[in-house]
Design an enzyme around this catalytic site. Structure first.
Site, PDB file in Angstrom:
ATOM      1  N   ASN B 150     -13.606 -38.805 -28.980  1.00 39.46           N
ATOM      2  CA  ASN B 150     -13.518 -36.950 -29.498  1.00 39.46           C
ATOM      3  C   ASN B 150     -12.140 -36.621 -28.646  1.00 39.46           C
ATOM      4  OD1 ASN B 150     -15.770 -37.327 -29.185  1.00 39.46           O
ATOM      5  ND2 ASN B 150     -16.653 -35.305 -29.796  1.00 39.46           N
ATOM      6  N   GLN B 178     -12.473 -39.423 -35.917  1.00 40.26           N
ATOM      7  CA  GLN B 178     -11.256 -39.170 -35.635  1.00 40.26           C
ATOM      8  C   GLN B 178     -10.059 -39.564 -35.724  1.00 40.26           C
ATOM      9  OE1 GLN B 178     -10.644 -36.140 -33.769  1.00 40.26           O
ATOM     10  NE2 GLN B 178     -12.706 -35.695 -33.155  1.00 40.26           N
ATOM     11  N   SER B 198     -14.719 -38.033 -41.893  1.00 42.43           N
ATOM     12  CA  SER B 198     -14.678 -36.383 -42.224  1.00 42.43           C
ATOM     13  C   SER B 198     -14.220 -35.450 -42.097  1.00 42.43           C
ATOM     14  CB  SER B 198     -15.413 -35.669 -40.539  1.00 42.43           C
ATOM     15  OG  SER B 198     -15.483 -34.129 -40.724  1.00 42.43           O
ATOM     16  N   CYS B 324     -18.954 -24.500 -18.396  1.00 42.27           N
ATOM     17  CA  CYS B 324     -19.269 -23.572 -19.095  1.00 42.27           C
ATOM     18  C   CYS B 324     -19.188 -23.097 -20.421  1.00 42.27           C
ATOM     19  CB  CYS B 324     -18.624 -22.662 -17.866  1.00 42.27           C
ATOM     20  SG  CYS B 324     -19.148 -22.347 -16.271  1.00 42.27           S
TER      21      CYS B 324
END
Lengths: 276, 394
Positions: B150, B178, B198, B324
């Site tokens: 992914n 994916q 998915s 982050c």
């Protein structure tokens, strides 16, 4: 997405005091590229009054790191070194209207850069002394720093320590060490009770050995990509097999000794560990 | 401002045709497909039509499709079913770069006493096939290896892997979340026993997925209760979303070859332009075996979150492997497994395209991004001496 305050967003998009000061009187550098954030703080100091006339910064990091650096320079300009030195990381966070918990380490970085700059100005030994014991190897965080930040900000959980210092946020291998430090920092000191030797039945002993291996040993080995399998227990002889990364690890012998020491401590002093 | 959405590996826009197809099932056709009456029964037929549409996209039989709530449920179900099918086998093989739905489940199994082998990748994100072959033994319950990654879009050789496993009689599950809808998959030829997909990665809504289980594969349900999905997954069918997934698969099948070419051309244009205009920039991952819609680019000396928030002001949506941007402050496990230097991981940005992106959008990104990198680099204490920043004119 992080919930940043408008002040953080504003100081990230339009940071104040960015750049370098020519011939600065003091420079404080903290963090590194590896850690994911770093701050270089430069100060111009009036020799007569001891006041900070100008402050500029360069920051590698996320939005809150840049905003915290900006806030720091705004807070200290015009203050004397003595006044500036009293600024805590919480004040930097307050100036920004607050930071997400996970980003509190950005304010800590600001405070540390200031400390380093003042120390360099006064010709004191700069931080990151080689004698410090490094707890988190991913982010190079020392035990001293964890203790100091824990006490200053009243932190009691590993998660909070990670939010404020990043320690434990990488591979996670040092989490048990941080737990131990926190326990030590906040423990009401009491003399360790002398161990009462108790007689275990064979069944209890086997269960206890399995429990220690599952809870104490395997998570640590797995954190380094290793593992072990318990093959057999005969009396006090525990036979294991090292698995995964441990198989090719030159420190395998030391690992087995360590396991034996742990089992001696927690189960019985007669335990012998053999690896196959 | 309409966003320039280049984060399609995270989730995609619901296709208008898909929305159209599902709406009646939120309105007049609310019957339960299990009911005896005509009102419910007609819904049952539509669910079976959708099952056939999903099967057609991947070259499966409709009977081999189980509807689930998401990719993670499909992954968890496949692994648990394998372990229940071979209770004496205590070894599970997967890779270091799996999606957390497989990776964290494997870690969970490790804590339960299973032996887990995590196959490594090289610096291009390619699987270590020698290590994979060596890891096989008679104790392996299941091998779970993703079809494409992914974060980097690198495609793994699942045909080769499947052939090896078939010969050894070992169950093979692949997380194809994916790839389904992005590249052609034909399970008539591909030796895969179980495959997860998915809905929201191929323009159906979030909250619907499917698990392909090859006919003849031992299977144990993960969700136990009613007889839905022929006893393989309990719970009243999520009819509107099943219809939506069926429609999305039908559209994907119609467009699959043209679409790959179209998004591939846009992706290549974006990649070339950014590499040309920004120095100290690199692509992460194998560019030969890669999804046509994905590029993962590292901008050295700047931090990913700062880039994302700056381009966000231009309405550009992308994602980053920087520490982050993750809740755990942990940089991307995929890029770390590839040995990408920390400096490059922190400055990594993933762009993932879809059929709805236009050339004009790509041109806007090519125009907006270089000055942002340049500005952030002037803010950074690193790399100043050797870095001219980005040439804005490119």
């Amino acid at each position: 997405m992080w919930e940043y305050t408008d002040k953080v967003k504003d100081l990230f998009l339009n940071p104040k005091n960015v750049g370098e000061i020519e011939n600065p009187d003091a420079v404080g550098e903290v963090g590194s590229l590896t850690c994911g954030d770093a701050l270089k703080l430069m100060l111009k100091i009036d020799k007569e009054t001891g006041k900070i006339q100008d402050a500029k910064f360069q920051t590698f990091g996320c939005a809150s790191a840049i905003a915290s650096s900006s806030a720091l320079t705004e807070l200290i300009k015009g203050k004397t070194l003595e006044e500036a030195r009293k600024i805590t990381n919480q004040e930097i966070a307050d100036y920004l209207g607050g930071l997400p918990d996970e980003k509190m380490h950005c304010s800590v970085m600001g405070q540390e850069a200031l400390e380093a700059a003042i120390a360099s100005y006064r010709g004191e030994e700069v931080a990151a002394e080689p004698h410090e014991k490094i707890v988190c190897r991913c982010f190079n965080i020392s035990e001293e720093k964890i203790r100091r930040v824990a006490i200053e900000n009243h932190l009691t959980t590993v998660e909070e320590i990670t939010n404020f210092t990043k320690a434990g946020g990488g591979c996670g291998g040092c989490i048990p060490d941080i737990e131990a430090i926190l326990k030590d920092v906040w423990a009401v000191k009491e003399a360790p009770k002398p161990k009462e030797p108790k007689k275990l039945t064979n069944l209890q002993k086997i269960a206890l050995i399995q429990d220690v291996l599952e809870r104490e040993i395997r998570p640590k080995l797995q954190a380094d990509g290793g593992d072990l399998e318990l093959l057999d227990i005969e009396g006090n002889r525990v036979v294991i097999a090292l698995r995964a990364m441990c198989v090719s690890c030159p420190m395998g012998g030391v690992t087995v000794q360590g396991i034996e020491a742990k089992l001696k401590e927690l189960v019985s002093a007669d335990i012998v560990v053999e690896s196959r | 401002m309409k966003p320039i959405y280049l984060d399609n590996n995270a989730t995609t826009a619901v296709a208008p045709e898909v929305r159209e197809a599902m709406l009646p099932f939120l309105e007049e056709f609310y019957g339960n497909p299990s009911s005896m009456h005509t009102f419910g029964g007609q819904v049952h037929r539509k669910v079976e039509d959708a099952r056939a549409q999903v099967a057609a996209l991947i070259g499966a039989d409709p009977g081999e499709i189980i509807f689930t709530s998401c990719g993670s449920e499909s992954d968890n179900t496949a692994l648990m079913s394998s372990l229940e099918s071979f209770p004496a086998r205590k070894h599970v093989i997967t890779t270091r770069v799996e999606h957390p739905a497989v990776l964290n489940f494997a870690k969970h199994l490790g804590r339960k006493g299973y032996r887990i082998t995590y196959i490594s990748v090289d610096s291009f994100g390619r699987l270590d096939m020698d290590a994979f072959k060596k890891s096989l033994d008679d104790n392996v319950a299941v091998v779970s290896i993703m079809h494409a990654n992914n974060e980097t879009g690198v495609v793994f050789p699942i045909a080769e892997i499947g052939a090896i496993l078939k010969e050894r009689g070992i169950l093979f599950h692949t997380d194809a979340v994916q790839t389904v809808g992005k590249i052609a998959i034909n399970l008539k030829e591909l030796p895969v026993d179980m495959l997860s997909l998915s809905g929201h990665k191929l323009h159906a809504p979030k909250g619907i997925g499917a698990l392909y289980v090859r006919k003849g594969t031992r299977f144990y349900p993960y969700l136990i209760g009613g007889h839905q999905e022929r006893g393989r997954r309990a719970g009243t069918e999520n009819v509107p979303y099943i219809i939506a997934l069926g429609k999305a698969c039908e559209i994907a099948l119609e467009n699959i070859s043209n679409e790959g070419e179209y998004v591939g051309r846009l992706r290549d244009k974006l990649e070339k332009a950014l590499l040309a205009s920004c120095p100290d920039t690199r692509i992460n991952g194998d560019t030969v075996n890669r999804l046509p819609n994905t590029t993962n680019i590292s901008f050295e000396y700047v931090e990913g979150e700062a880039i994302l928030l700056r381009i966000d002001r231009h309405g550009i949506c992308a994602s980053s492997g920087s520490a982050c941007t993750s809740g755990a402050l942990e940089p991307s496990h995929v890029l770390r497994a590839m040995g990408v230097p920390f400096t490059a991981i922190h400055g990594s940005v993933r762009f993932s395209l879809s059929r709805y992106n236009t050339e004009a959008e790509i041109d806007k990104v090519i125009e907006a991004l270089p000055p942002i990198i340049k500005e952030l680099r002037t803010l950074s204490p690193f790399g100043r001496d050797k870095l001219p920043g980005c040439s804005v004119s490119a």
